[in-house]
Design a protein around this motif. Structure first.
Motif, mmCIF file in Angstrom:
data_model
loop_
_atom_site.group_PDB
_atom_site.id
_atom_site.type_symbol
_atom_site.label_atom_id
_atom_site.label_comp_id
_atom_site.label_asym_id
_atom_site.label_seq_id
_atom_site.Cartn_x
_atom_site.Cartn_y
_atom_site.Cartn_z
ATOM 1 N N LEU A 19 0.825 -1.219 0.000
ATOM 2 C CA LEU A 19 0.000 0.000 0.000
ATOM 3 C C LEU A 19 0.853 1.259 0.000
ATOM 4 O O LEU A 19 0.558 2.218 -0.727
ATOM 5 N N VAL A 20 1.898 1.282 0.810
ATOM 6 C CA VAL A 20 2.784 2.451 0.846
ATOM 7 C C VAL A 20 3.471 2.626 -0.509
ATOM 8 O O VAL A 20 3.561 3.749 -1.020
ATOM 9 N N SER A 21 3.932 1.548 -1.105
ATOM 10 C CA SER A 21 4.580 1.625 -2.418
ATOM 11 C C SER A 21 3.619 2.115 -3.494
ATOM 12 O O SER A 21 3.968 2.969 -4.309
ATOM 13 N N ALA A 22 2.409 1.601 -3.478
ATOM 14 C CA ALA A 22 1.414 2.038 -4.469
ATOM 15 C C ALA A 22 1.073 3.513 -4.277
ATOM 16 O O ALA A 22 0.912 4.249 -5.255
ATOM 17 N N GLY A 23 0.967 3.952 -3.039
ATOM 18 C CA GLY A 23 0.702 5.366 -2.778
ATOM 19 C C GLY A 23 1.832 6.253 -3.266
ATOM 20 O O GLY A 23 1.601 7.321 -3.848
ATOM 21 N N PHE A 24 3.058 5.840 -3.038
ATOM 22 C CA PHE A 24 4.213 6.609 -3.494
ATOM 23 C C PHE A 24 4.238 6.712 -5.017
ATOM 24 O O PHE A 24 4.435 7.790 -5.575
#
Length: 83
Positions: A19-24
């Motif tokens: 999720l953090v990677s996709a948000g970034f």
């Protein structure tokens, strides 16, 4: 099926990392879309009659105002061109 607590913790950590990677990636590649999404989420939260905590959360979610409208419309970090 019973899932081991350690395995469940691994799944949670991996899901958070994804999720953090996709948000970034979304913020870097699609800044305009992310801005519109943040506005669409925040506007209903800041309306009059909503609880105070919900309005404050909506203000935190809302993107900062655009300072340079004639810029590229992306991340808003480039500013006006210096000539």
């Amino acid at each position: 099926m019973i899932v081991d607590a350690g395995l469940l913790a691994q799944y949670v950590v991996i899901a958070l990392a994804v999720l953090v990677s996709a948000g970034f990636v979304a913020r870097r590649q699609f800044p305009g879309t992310v801005r519109r999404l943040r506005i669409a989420i925040a506007v209903p939260m800041v309306r009059d009659g909503r609880p105070r905590w919900l309005r404050e959360l909506g203000r935190r979610i809302a993107p900062p105002g655009r300072e340079f409208e004639d810029a590229c419309g992306g991340c808003n970090s480039c500013g006006p061109s210096k000539r």
